[in-house]
Design a protein around this motif. Structure first.
Motif, PDB file in Angstrom:
ATOM      1  N   MET A 204       0.686  -1.292   0.020  1.00 57.31           N
ATOM      2  CA  MET A 204      -0.057   0.033  -0.034  1.00 57.31           C
ATOM      3  C   MET A 204       0.894   1.313   0.066  1.00 57.31           C
ATOM      4  SD  MET A 204      -3.144   0.897   2.662  1.00 57.31           S
ATOM      5  CE  MET A 204      -4.092  -0.531   2.117  1.00 57.31           C
ATOM      6  N   SER A 205       0.671   2.236  -0.893  1.00 62.14           N
ATOM      7  CA  SER A 205       1.392   3.383  -0.920  1.00 62.14           C
ATOM      8  C   SER A 205       1.184   4.438  -0.025  1.00 62.14           C
ATOM      9  CB  SER A 205       1.074   4.098  -2.421  1.00 62.14           C
ATOM     10  OG  SER A 205      -0.049   4.538  -2.505  1.00 62.14           O
ATOM     11  N   ASP A 206       1.839   5.545   0.241  1.00 57.71           N
ATOM     12  CA  ASP A 206       1.618   6.216   1.281  1.00 57.71           C
ATOM     13  C   ASP A 206       0.423   7.152   0.783  1.00 57.71           C
ATOM     14  OD1 ASP A 206       3.525   5.952   3.009  1.00 57.71           O
ATOM     15  OD2 ASP A 206       5.003   7.328   2.192  1.00 57.71           O
ATOM     16  N   GLU A 207       0.250   7.480  -0.397  1.00 60.21           N
ATOM     17  CA  GLU A 207      -0.885   8.242  -1.063  1.00 60.21           C
ATOM     18  C   GLU A 207      -2.365   7.445  -0.646  1.00 60.21           C
ATOM     19  OE1 GLU A 207       1.716   7.196  -2.747  1.00 60.21           O
ATOM     20  OE2 GLU A 207       2.684   9.035  -3.309  1.00 60.21           O
ATOM     21  N   THR A 208      -2.319   6.126  -0.716  1.00 61.34           N
ATOM     22  CA  THR A 208      -3.620   5.744  -0.310  1.00 61.34           C
ATOM     23  C   THR A 208      -3.830   5.271   1.259  1.00 61.34           C
ATOM     24  OG1 THR A 208      -2.999   3.367  -0.952  1.00 61.34           O
ATOM     25  CG2 THR A 208      -3.797   4.779  -2.551  1.00 61.34           C
ATOM     26  N   MET A 209      -2.947   5.013   2.148  1.00 62.68           N
ATOM     27  CA  MET A 209      -2.800   4.711   3.326  1.00 62.68           C
ATOM     28  C   MET A 209      -3.474   5.584   4.200  1.00 62.68           C
ATOM     29  SD  MET A 209       0.377   3.846   6.161  1.00 62.68           S
ATOM     30  CE  MET A 209       1.565   4.719   4.883  1.00 62.68           C
ATOM     31  N   THR A 210      -4.343   4.984   5.137  1.00 61.98           N
ATOM     32  CA  THR A 210      -5.045   5.801   6.227  1.00 61.98           C
ATOM     33  C   THR A 210      -4.321   6.052   7.413  1.00 61.98           C
ATOM     34  OG1 THR A 210      -7.221   5.060   5.653  1.00 61.98           O
ATOM     35  CG2 THR A 210      -7.240   5.831   7.901  1.00 61.98           C
ATOM     36  N   ILE A 211      -3.873   7.089   7.872  1.00 64.15           N
ATOM     37  CA  ILE A 211      -3.335   7.367   9.106  1.00 64.15           C
ATOM     38  C   ILE A 211      -4.284   7.620  10.267  1.00 64.15           C
ATOM     39  CG2 ILE A 211      -1.805   9.089  10.047  1.00 64.15           C
ATOM     40  CD1 ILE A 211      -1.316  10.189   7.238  1.00 64.15           C
ATOM     41  N   GLY A 212      -4.135   6.502  10.850  1.00 64.46           N
ATOM     42  CA  GLY A 212      -5.245   6.219  12.275  1.00 64.46           C
ATOM     43  C   GLY A 212      -4.787   6.833  13.323  1.00 64.46           C
ATOM     44  N   PRO A 213      -5.906   6.943  14.442  1.00 68.34           N
ATOM     45  CA  PRO A 213      -5.489   7.535  15.704  1.00 68.34           C
ATOM     46  C   PRO A 213      -4.394   7.039  16.399  1.00 68.34           C
ATOM     47  CG  PRO A 213      -7.828   6.533  15.516  1.00 68.34           C
ATOM     48  CD  PRO A 213      -6.922   6.318  14.379  1.00 68.34           C
ATOM     49  N   ASP A 214      -3.761   5.944  16.178  1.00 71.23           N
ATOM     50  CA  ASP A 214      -2.510   5.671  16.753  1.00 71.23           C
ATOM     51  C   ASP A 214      -1.375   6.413  16.202  1.00 71.23           C
ATOM     52  OD1 ASP A 214      -3.676   3.794  18.572  1.00 71.23           O
ATOM     53  OD2 ASP A 214      -3.227   1.982  17.362  1.00 71.23           O
ATOM     54  N   GLU A 215      -1.230   6.638  15.003  1.00 72.14           N
ATOM     55  CA  GLU A 215      -0.247   7.431  14.148  1.00 72.14           C
ATOM     56  C   GLU A 215      -0.402   8.706  14.655  1.00 72.14           C
ATOM     57  OE1 GLU A 215       2.438   8.049  10.186  1.00 72.14           O
ATOM     58  OE2 GLU A 215       0.746   6.561  10.369  1.00 72.14           O
ATOM     59  N   ILE A 216      -1.519   9.318  14.538  1.00 75.97           N
ATOM     60  CA  ILE A 216      -1.795  10.592  14.821  1.00 75.97           C
ATOM     61  C   ILE A 216      -1.169  10.979  16.298  1.00 75.97           C
ATOM     62  CG2 ILE A 216      -3.502  12.569  15.252  1.00 75.97           C
ATOM     63  CD1 ILE A 216      -4.970  11.249  12.934  1.00 75.97           C
ATOM     64  N   LEU A 217      -1.353  10.284  17.293  1.00 75.53           N
ATOM     65  CA  LEU A 217      -1.118  10.321  18.516  1.00 75.53           C
ATOM     66  C   LEU A 217       0.519  10.417  18.603  1.00 75.53           C
ATOM     67  CD1 LEU A 217      -3.735   8.354  20.632  1.00 75.53           C
ATOM     68  CD2 LEU A 217      -3.272  10.745  20.455  1.00 75.53           C
ATOM     69  N   ARG A 218       1.061   9.499  17.775  1.00 81.30           N
ATOM     70  CA  ARG A 218       2.735   9.556  17.500  1.00 81.30           C
ATOM     71  C   ARG A 218       3.189  10.740  17.184  1.00 81.30           C
ATOM     72  NH1 ARG A 218       1.595   4.186  16.054  1.00 81.30           N
ATOM     73  NH2 ARG A 218       2.342   4.735  14.010  1.00 81.30           N
ATOM     74  N   ARG A 219       2.450  11.409  16.061  1.00 73.16           N
ATOM     75  CA  ARG A 219       2.968  12.505  15.192  1.00 73.16           C
ATOM     76  C   ARG A 219       2.547  13.748  16.089  1.00 73.16           C
ATOM     77  NH1 ARG A 219       6.151  10.947  11.642  1.00 73.16           N
ATOM     78  NH2 ARG A 219       5.785   8.853  10.591  1.00 73.16           N
ATOM     79  N   LEU A 220       1.455  13.770  16.917  1.00 73.09           N
ATOM     80  CA  LEU A 220       1.084  15.365  17.679  1.00 73.09           C
ATOM     81  C   LEU A 220       1.096  15.041  19.058  1.00 73.09           C
ATOM     82  CD1 LEU A 220      -2.204  16.009  15.415  1.00 73.09           C
ATOM     83  CD2 LEU A 220       0.066  16.881  14.988  1.00 73.09           C
ATOM     84  N   PRO A 221       1.660  16.139  19.615  1.00 75.14           N
ATOM     85  CA  PRO A 221       1.396  16.132  21.085  1.00 75.14           C
ATOM     86  C   PRO A 221       0.158  16.414  21.562  1.00 75.14           C
ATOM     87  CG  PRO A 221       2.375  18.349  20.302  1.00 75.14           C
ATOM     88  CD  PRO A 221       2.057  17.651  19.040  1.00 75.14           C
ATOM     89  N   HIS A 222      -0.682  16.983  20.938  1.00 74.63           N
ATOM     90  CA  HIS A 222      -2.317  17.213  21.115  1.00 74.63           C
ATOM     91  C   HIS A 222      -2.716  16.012  21.844  1.00 74.63           C
ATOM     92  CE1 HIS A 222      -1.150  20.094  18.162  1.00 74.63           C
ATOM     93  NE2 HIS A 222      -1.757  20.940  18.695  1.00 74.63           N
ATOM     94  N   ARG A 223      -3.904  16.315  22.955  1.00 74.17           N
ATOM     95  CA  ARG A 223      -4.741  15.092  23.459  1.00 74.17           C
ATOM     96  C   ARG A 223      -5.978  15.858  23.660  1.00 74.17           C
ATOM     97  NH1 ARG A 223      -0.936  13.032  21.584  1.00 74.17           N
ATOM     98  NH2 ARG A 223       0.585  11.743  22.151  1.00 74.17           N
ATOM     99  N   TYR A 224      -6.834  14.758  23.848  1.00 72.28           N
ATOM    100  CA  TYR A 224      -8.497  15.098  24.285  1.00 72.28           C
ATOM    101  C   TYR A 224      -8.303  16.102  25.413  1.00 72.28           C
ATOM    102  CZ  TYR A 224     -13.158  15.353  25.116  1.00 72.28           C
ATOM    103  OH  TYR A 224     -14.626  15.917  25.410  1.00 72.28           O
ATOM    104  N   PRO A 225      -8.965  17.450  25.255  1.00 78.19           N
ATOM    105  CA  PRO A 225     -10.279  17.737  24.345  1.00 78.19           C
ATOM    106  C   PRO A 225      -9.370  18.561  22.946  1.00 78.19           C
ATOM    107  CG  PRO A 225     -10.233  19.226  26.165  1.00 78.19           C
ATOM    108  CD  PRO A 225      -9.211  18.013  26.460  1.00 78.19           C
ATOM    109  N   PHE A 226      -8.285  18.695  23.058  1.00 79.75           N
ATOM    110  CA  PHE A 226      -7.650  19.466  21.983  1.00 79.75           C
ATOM    111  C   PHE A 226      -7.002  18.863  20.806  1.00 79.75           C
ATOM    112  CE2 PHE A 226      -5.410  23.401  20.572  1.00 79.75           C
ATOM    113  CZ  PHE A 226      -6.663  24.320  20.782  1.00 79.75           C
ATOM    114  N   LEU A 227      -7.246  17.414  20.566  1.00 79.37           N
ATOM    115  CA  LEU A 227      -6.890  16.765  19.354  1.00 79.37           C
ATOM    116  C   LEU A 227      -8.131  16.940  18.359  1.00 79.37           C
ATOM    117  CD1 LEU A 227      -4.898  14.944  17.917  1.00 79.37           C
ATOM    118  CD2 LEU A 227      -6.142  12.997  18.847  1.00 79.37           C
ATOM    119  N   MET A 228      -7.783  17.509  17.181  1.00 77.96           N
ATOM    120  CA  MET A 228      -8.898  18.171  16.482  1.00 77.96           C
ATOM    121  C   MET A 228      -8.734  16.996  14.749  1.00 77.96           C
ATOM    122  SD  MET A 228     -10.645  20.441  17.803  1.00 77.96           S
ATOM    123  CE  MET A 228     -10.415  21.093  19.341  1.00 77.96           C
TER     124      MET A 228
END
Length: 152
Positions: free
Chosen positions: A1-25
């Motif tokens: 699966m290429s990067d262009e079609t891959m879904t970036i899910g919640p686990d990776e988003i949490l690894r990529r952003l420091p934001h957490r609920y309630p400020f994770l948008m």
């Protein structure tokens, strides 16, 4: 699966952003093209704390939070492009040059947020993004961000 079609899910988003609920948008992202573009998604829920006061009888997502959701989508794009590790690198929102709000965003809506890089000079990324619901543009903005070492 290429990067262009891959879904970036919640686990990776949490690894990529420091934001957490309630400020994770951003709930998920897809259509990532390194250094070029990404599409973020935010499922807008009536349970979000800002709806208690904005406005209780006619809930509308605050425009500043729509801009924040666009900025976080851009930060995911930057984080993946730079292969940044949030344990020692942060991505900072620098500014908004233009923002327009065209229609309200309400609980139950799903924000679709295509964001593209328009420039990358000396580590400052400039972006153009839109927030859409059911294909209808609700807001758009141009904005910028940079990365910096996390302070101890």
């Amino acid at each position: 699966m290429s990067d262009e079609t891959m879904t970036i899910g919640p686990d990776e988003i949490l690894r990529r952003l420091p934001h957490r609920y309630p400020f994770l948008m951003v709930d998920r992202a897809e259509a990532y093209v390194p250094g070029e573009s990404i599409v973020g998604f935010k499922c807008v829920s009536a349970a979000e704390p800002h709806f208690q006061g904005h406005f209780p009888e006619n809930p509308v997502m605050p425009g500043v939070l729509i801009i924040e959701a666009l900025a976080q989508t851009g930060a995911i794009l930057m984080s993946k492009t730079l292969n940044a590790d949030i344990s020692n690198t942060l991505i900072y929102f620098m500014g908004v040059e233009q923002a327009k709000f065209r229609r309200p965003v309400r609980p139950g809506d799903v924000l679709e947020m295509p964001v593209e890089v328009t420039a990358n000079r000396r580590g400052v990324f400039k972006f153009k993004g839109e927030a859409r619901v059911n294909g209808v543009r609700c807001a758009d903005a141009t904005f910028s961000a940079t990365s910096a070492p996390r302070e101890a």
